[in-house]
Scaffold this motif. Structure first.
Motif, PDB file in Angstrom:
ATOM      1  N   UNK A 263       0.861  -1.114   0.048  1.00 26.23           N
ATOM      2  CA  UNK A 263      -0.096   0.113  -0.152  1.00 26.23           C
ATOM      3  C   UNK A 263       0.876   1.059  -0.059  1.00 26.23           C
ATOM      4  N   UNK A 264       0.446   2.124  -0.890  1.00 24.72           N
ATOM      5  CA  UNK A 264       1.160   3.343  -0.774  1.00 24.72           C
ATOM      6  C   UNK A 264      -0.081   4.598  -0.224  1.00 24.72           C
ATOM      7  N   UNK A 265       0.274   5.083   0.714  1.00 27.39           N
ATOM      8  CA  UNK A 265      -0.648   6.234   1.292  1.00 27.39           C
ATOM      9  C   UNK A 265      -0.141   7.536   0.698  1.00 27.39           C
ATOM     10  N   UNK A 266      -1.157   8.271   0.287  1.00 23.91           N
ATOM     11  CA  UNK A 266      -0.744   9.477   0.105  1.00 23.91           C
ATOM     12  C   UNK A 266      -1.786  10.571   0.880  1.00 23.91           C
ATOM     13  N   UNK A 368       7.621  15.208   1.981  1.00 22.87           N
ATOM     14  CA  UNK A 368       8.506  13.958   2.078  1.00 22.87           C
ATOM     15  C   UNK A 368       7.750  12.657   1.797  1.00 22.87           C
ATOM     16  N   UNK A 369       8.669  11.627   1.819  1.00 21.93           N
ATOM     17  CA  UNK A 369       7.993  10.500   1.863  1.00 21.93           C
ATOM     18  C   UNK A 369       8.888   9.370   2.545  1.00 21.93           C
ATOM     19  N   UNK A 370       8.215   8.067   2.692  1.00 21.39           N
ATOM     20  CA  UNK A 370       9.045   7.183   3.656  1.00 21.39           C
ATOM     21  C   UNK A 370       9.825   6.361   2.690  1.00 21.39           C
ATOM     22  N   UNK A 371      10.732   5.605   3.467  1.00 20.37           N
ATOM     23  CA  UNK A 371      11.777   4.779   2.740  1.00 20.37           C
ATOM     24  C   UNK A 371      11.206   3.977   1.566  1.00 20.37           C
ATOM     25  N   UNK A 372       9.842   3.314   1.740  1.00 16.18           N
ATOM     26  CA  UNK A 372       9.558   2.322   0.592  1.00 16.18           C
ATOM     27  C   UNK A 372       8.652   3.063  -0.378  1.00 16.18           C
ATOM     28  N   UNK A 377       5.677   3.339  -5.799  1.00 13.54           N
ATOM     29  CA  UNK A 377       4.897   3.918  -6.844  1.00 13.54           C
ATOM     30  C   UNK A 377       5.432   3.323  -7.977  1.00 13.54           C
ATOM     31  N   UNK A 378       6.738   2.812  -8.142  1.00 11.13           N
ATOM     32  CA  UNK A 378       7.049   2.131  -9.291  1.00 11.13           C
ATOM     33  C   UNK A 378       6.205   0.871  -9.616  1.00 11.13           C
ATOM     34  N   UNK A 379       5.823   0.270  -8.507  1.00 12.10           N
ATOM     35  CA  UNK A 379       5.228  -1.122  -8.474  1.00 12.10           C
ATOM     36  C   UNK A 379       3.890  -0.862  -9.074  1.00 12.10           C
TER      37      UNK A 379
END
Length: 390
Positions: A263-266, A368-372, A377-379
């Motif tokens: 999961x990518x949270x925005x 900013x964004x977290x390490x993962x 986003x690429x996936x």
């Protein structure tokens, strides 16, 4: 004499206010079905019926707009959502019962009951959007009424909601691929005012549908700010995003249970800065701590006690960000905050799935964004390319 529906003694206290229970569209449909079949087979007009809900509460509802012919009876039950802010409150839910020569009971949706068009829901594409529990309730009432009158023929039951197509525009149905009407819903038959369970269930249903469409990596925004930022500033499939409201923890739990890979949270910082303190329900009633999180991480980034005190006195996160900019600490502080967001996201999932977050503010933009986050986003982009090919 005022009609009593059986829920007069059922309520919850929200903000020192007593809020009434109501009953679901599923209960309306089942009660209308009971009334229609009873009148069709018993030939006696009825003004009201009693219905035992799955929650174990018996309700008593009035039957409206009764229409009778030799072979069919139609009647309606008016939805009462209690004190819940429900878009379906006050609508009429109809059931039409018709005799059939073939044995068995057929159940379908009519005008204003949505049709499923995508995989991932409890119903198959093409079927009426009548959820499993209401379906069982409706069929049970029809079967019980038939048994009461020793009727061995068949029945056709059609549930309709004349205002359903218009009301559906205000619901999640268009996002779920349910067209032309509302869903007949309710797992307990009872509406509890402002129920968190209902909101979390809607997230679960939408997540399940995205998985069924082949999405293993999900794009999730807590609310409208996140969705708008995603649409305007990120090269990611906006139309795929799921809103999780305040339920970050529950969303992660459900994703783990369903086998989601990532999961990518925005999110706006006003919501997700709380996650940096391990707060997984971001509603202000559950916890705040926004300024405390920003102040402590400003100190970790070399900020002075005076800087921290100013942040603690700030009224909004935007004001706190202005203070960080003034002290030259914005980038370093956001680096500390995103590290902690990553830690607590992973802690919640026990690192069973890949989690990340992109953080922004309406004033400062990207923060900013977290390490993962970059990998996720690429996936998601590669996943979207594959989905469009298939």
């Amino acid at each position: 004499m005022e009609h009593k529906n059986g829920l007069e003694d059922y309520y919850v206290i929200r903000g020192r206010k007593k809020m009434r229970f109501g009953y679901t569209t599923g209960s309306c449909a089942a009660a209308a079905c009971k009334g229609a079949v009873m009148m069709l087979l018993g030939h006696d007009r009825m003004d009201e019926v009693k219905l035992m809900t799955p929650k174990g509460i018996e309700i008593c509802v009035l039957l409206e707009d009764i229409q009778e012919t030799d072979h069919s009876v139609s009647c309606a039950v008016r939805k009462d959502a209690g004190d819940d802010p429900d878009t379906t409150d006050g609508i009429l839910v109809y059931a039409k019962a018709t005799r059939r020569s073939q044995p068995g009971i057929l159940l379908d949706g009519g005008v204003g009951v949505g049709r499923v068009t995508r995989l991932g829901l409890s119903q198959k594409p093409g079927e009426a959007a009548i959820n499993p529990v209401p379906r069982r309730m409706i069929l049970k009432e029809a079967e019980d009424a038939a048994a009461l009158f020793d009727y061995e023929g068949g029945l056709e039951i059609v549930i309709s909601v004349p205002d359903g197509a218009e009301i559906a525009k205000k619901t999640f149905n268009p996002r779920l691929g349910i067209v032309d009407g509302i869903s007949i819903l309710g797992t307990t038959g009872i509406v509890e005012p402002m129920s968190e369970k209902a909101l979390i269930e809607s997230i679960r249903v939408e997540m399940q549908q995205h998985l069924a469409q082949g999405e293993e990596y999900l794009l999730i925004t807590p609310g409208n700010y996140g969705a708008q930022y995603l649409k305007e500033h990120m090269e990611l499939p906006f139309e795929r995003n799921i809103k999780c409201s305040n339920y970050v923890g529950e969303t992660i739990d459900m994703a783990v249970d369903m086998g989601v890979k990532g999961i990518l949270f925005v999110s706006h910082i006003g919501k997700f800065v709380k996650v940096a303190a391990g707060i997984m329900n971001t509603h202000s009633h559950s916890a705040d701590g926004r300024m405390e999180v920003i102040a402590s991480n400003a100190i970790r980034s070399g900020g002075t006690l005076e800087c921290a005190k100013e942040i603690l006195e700030a009224g909004t996160t935007d004001e706190a960000l202005d203070i960080l900019v003034r002290y030259g600490l914005l980038e370093r502080t956001m680096g500390e905050i995103t590290k902690r967001i990553q830690y607590y996201l992973d802690h919640r999932s026990y690192e069973q799935i890949q989690l990340g977050a992109v953080i922004f503010s309406n004033v400062c933009g990207y923060l900013g964004e977290t390490q993962a986050a970059e990998d996720l986003a690429g996936r998601i982009r590669r996943q979207e390319q594959e989905l469009r090919k298939s």
